[in-house]
Write an enzyme that holds these catalytic residues in place. Structure first.
Site, PDB file in Angstrom:
ATOM      1  N   CYS A  23      -8.732   3.179   5.579  1.00 60.62           N
ATOM      2  CA  CYS A  23      -7.881   4.087   6.348  1.00 60.62           C
ATOM      3  C   CYS A  23      -8.678   5.290   6.838  1.00 60.62           C
ATOM      4  CB  CYS A  23      -6.658   4.524   5.560  1.00 60.62           C
ATOM      5  SG  CYS A  23      -6.847   4.420   3.803  1.00 60.62           S
ATOM      6  N   GLY A  69      -2.324 -14.082   0.288  1.00 58.20           N
ATOM      7  CA  GLY A  69      -1.858 -13.039   1.207  1.00 58.20           C
ATOM      8  C   GLY A  69      -1.027 -13.633   2.321  1.00 58.20           C
ATOM      9  N   GLY A  83       0.815  -1.211   0.000  1.00 64.95           N
ATOM     10  CA  GLY A  83       0.000   0.000   0.000  1.00 64.95           C
ATOM     11  C   GLY A  83       0.852   1.267   0.000  1.00 64.95           C
ATOM     12  N   VAL A 128       0.938  -2.895  10.811  1.00 58.46           N
ATOM     13  CA  VAL A 128       2.158  -2.389  10.167  1.00 58.46           C
ATOM     14  C   VAL A 128       2.062  -0.872   9.976  1.00 58.46           C
ATOM     15  CG1 VAL A 128       3.501  -2.459   8.017  1.00 58.46           C
ATOM     16  CG2 VAL A 128       2.748  -4.582   9.088  1.00 58.46           C
ATOM     17  N   GLY A 174      -7.379 -15.509   3.608  1.00 59.83           N
ATOM     18  CA  GLY A 174      -7.060 -16.839   4.119  1.00 59.83           C
ATOM     19  C   GLY A 174      -6.857 -17.930   3.090  1.00 59.83           C
ATOM     20  N   LYS A 203     -11.198  -1.457  -2.691  1.00 59.62           N
ATOM     21  CA  LYS A 203     -10.991  -2.587  -1.773  1.00 59.62           C
ATOM     22  C   LYS A 203     -11.821  -2.383  -0.511  1.00 59.62           C
ATOM     23  CE  LYS A 203      -7.470  -5.347   0.447  1.00 59.62           C
ATOM     24  NZ  LYS A 203      -6.051  -5.682   0.463  1.00 59.62           N
ATOM     25  N   LEU A 205       1.032   0.886   7.223  1.00 56.90           N
ATOM     26  CA  LEU A 205       1.330   1.392   5.870  1.00 56.90           C
ATOM     27  C   LEU A 205       2.750   1.930   5.689  1.00 56.90           C
ATOM     28  CD1 LEU A 205      -2.082   3.146   5.150  1.00 56.90           C
ATOM     29  CD2 LEU A 205      -1.259   1.003   4.174  1.00 56.90           C
TER      30      LEU A 205
HETATM   31  C1  LIG Z   1       1.139  -7.615   7.024  1.00 54.01           C
HETATM   32  C2  LIG Z   1      -0.041  -7.168   6.214  1.00 54.01           C
HETATM   33  C3  LIG Z   1      -0.012  -5.923   5.571  1.00 54.01           C
HETATM   34  C4  LIG Z   1      -1.113  -5.492   4.818  1.00 54.01           C
HETATM   35  N1  LIG Z   1      -1.050  -4.291   4.169  1.00 54.01           N
HETATM   36  C5  LIG Z   1      -2.087  -3.898   3.369  1.00 54.01           C
HETATM   37  C6  LIG Z   1      -1.999  -2.692   2.604  1.00 54.01           C
HETATM   38  O1  LIG Z   1      -0.976  -1.994   2.608  1.00 54.01           O
HETATM   39  N2  LIG Z   1      -3.075  -2.330   1.860  1.00 54.01           N
HETATM   40  C7  LIG Z   1      -4.216  -3.108   1.802  1.00 54.01           C
HETATM   41  O2  LIG Z   1      -5.167  -2.729   1.102  1.00 54.01           O
HETATM   42  N3  LIG Z   1      -4.309  -4.273   2.494  1.00 54.01           N
HETATM   43  C8  LIG Z   1      -3.280  -4.672   3.264  1.00 54.01           C
HETATM   44  N4  LIG Z   1      -3.356  -5.877   3.938  1.00 54.01           N
HETATM   45  C9  LIG Z   1      -4.553  -6.715   3.801  1.00 54.01           C
HETATM   46  C10 LIG Z   1      -4.346  -7.834   2.752  1.00 54.01           C
HETATM   47  O3  LIG Z   1      -4.073  -7.297   1.483  1.00 54.01           O
HETATM   48  C11 LIG Z   1      -5.588  -8.764   2.663  1.00 54.01           C
HETATM   49  O4  LIG Z   1      -6.700  -8.003   2.264  1.00 54.01           O
HETATM   50  C12 LIG Z   1      -5.909  -9.476   3.968  1.00 54.01           C
HETATM   51  O5  LIG Z   1      -4.728  -9.806   4.669  1.00 54.01           O
HETATM   52  C13 LIG Z   1      -6.746 -10.741   3.790  1.00 54.01           C
HETATM   53  O6  LIG Z   1      -6.077 -11.710   3.009  1.00 54.01           O
HETATM   54  P1  LIG Z   1      -5.150 -12.889   3.655  1.00 54.01           P
HETATM   55  O7  LIG Z   1      -5.943 -13.480   4.786  1.00 54.01           O
HETATM   56  O8  LIG Z   1      -4.918 -13.853   2.543  1.00 54.01           O
HETATM   57  O9  LIG Z   1      -3.901 -12.231   4.113  1.00 54.01           O
HETATM   58  C14 LIG Z   1      -2.271  -6.326   4.707  1.00 54.01           C
HETATM   59  C15 LIG Z   1      -2.281  -7.580   5.348  1.00 54.01           C
HETATM   60  C16 LIG Z   1      -1.185  -8.015   6.077  1.00 54.01           C
HETATM   61  C17 LIG Z   1      -1.229  -9.367   6.731  1.00 54.01           C
END
Ligand SMILES: Cc1cc2nc3c(=O)[nH]c(=O)nc-3n(C[C@H](O)[C@H](O)[C@H](O)COP(=O)(O)O)c2cc1C
Length: 303
Positions: A129, A264, A46, A71, A243, A164, A73
């Protein structure tokens, strides 16, 4: 022969597998595990208008079947991305999705304008955000705010625009409709679910920021339900995430209505996850005699 090509918002994806923003750096960090060309595309970390250092640690905590992250951003800013990172990653034969977060509507618009002059395939608005001008309430929780934001960014964005969605809302389909009505070309969901973990020995929250976003297999049923609901509510395509750990998970997300599916948190466990995921998809398609993967999109949704 099976055909895994998907056309998403006018962009050709060689397969429906992408990555979720924030879990894949700027792509090149993962190229050592699996060539980036294996992915249909990837969503970069992001970006914000100015560089950000992110929150203070601890900012990741493990939970049953998932993780919490705060984190905050951390990123080098949109200009650095456009000038110094894009020239490197645009050499890879895959689609780049740029994910942006703003404090204000104007910041989102400026970032979309900057990215319009780069080789990114799609711009993804992270609306989870805080809106500085609305007392810090997340943009993505109010349909009117999402509608206005999408409309304004769309005017200044020359790339397909994906909004998103946050799962931290009462009605995700209402927010989805507001984004579609504002001119979004596509939607992605789900972002993380707000959570907290407390250390019983120190009697303090584990994360320095107190709360964080929950991701990983723990959130998968929520993601499937929300994709299914949104698919029935709007006519624009969906990137599903939350997930995913296997080819079967990708199939499940597509049956619920996703056209593309993102890996992810699963990448933290298995950086080469895409290889088993692709094998799983191929096996499924062969088992059921499915020629075109697009036939699966929304097949579990009764209209
Ligand atoms: C460490 C971390 C950082 C993330 N940073 C962002 C981000 O910068 N922008 C965003 O839209 N989503 C961010 N997400 C959300 C993921 O893109 C995703 O929507 C969410 O983790 C669900 O998918 P997953 O369970 O497969 O990880 C972040 C997730 C994690 C775990």
């Amino acid at each position: 022969m099976i055909n895994t090509k998907v056309n998403f918002c006018g962009v050709e994806f060689k397969n429906p597998i992408v990555t979720a923003s924030g879990t894949f750096g700027f792509g090149m960090e993962y190229d050592q595990f699996v060539p980036l060309e294996e992915y249909g595309g990837f969503s970069a970390k992001g970006l914000t208008r100015a560089p950000r250092e992110g929150n203070k640690p601890p900012r990741i905590a493990e939970t049953p079947s998932g993780i919490l992250n705060s984190v905050g951003l951390q990123n080098p800013g949109v200009e650095y991305f456009a000038e110094s990172i894009m020239p490197i990653i645009s050499e890879f034969d895959t689609n780049i999705i740029a994910n942006i977060s703003g404090n204000t509507v104007e910041e989102y618009c400026e970032m979309a304008e900057i990215l319009s002059d780069t080789a990114v395939a799609i711009v993804e608005l992270n609306v989870s955000c805080p809106n500085v001008k609305h007392g810090g309430l997340a943009f993505g929780t109010d349909p009117k705010v999402v509608n206005d934001l999408t409309r304004e960014v769309k005017k200044r964005c020359k790339k397909p625009l994906v909004v998103k969605l946050s799962p931290n809302v009462t009605s995700v389909s209402e927010i989805a409709k507001a984004a579609a009505d504002g001119g979004a070309d596509g939607l992605s969901l789900i972002n993380t679910l707000l959570g907290m973990k407390i250390d019983i020995n120190t009697r303090r929250p584990v994360l320095m920021n107190n709360t964080g976003g929950l991701s990983g297999p723990a959130v998968k049923p929520v993601a499937v339900r929300m994709i299914h609901e949104v698919y029935s509510a709007v006519d624009i395509p969906i990137i599903g995430m939350g997930g995913v750990m296997s080819g079967d998970d990708v199939i499940e997300f597509m049956l619920a209505g996703a056209s593309l599916v993102a890996l992810g948190t699963g990448l933290f466990v298995k950086p080469d996850l895409i290889l088993t995921v692709k094998r799983g998809i191929e096996e499924y398609m062969n088992r059921y005699g499915i020629e075109n993967i697009t036939d699966l999109i929304g097949a579990a949704v009764m209209n």
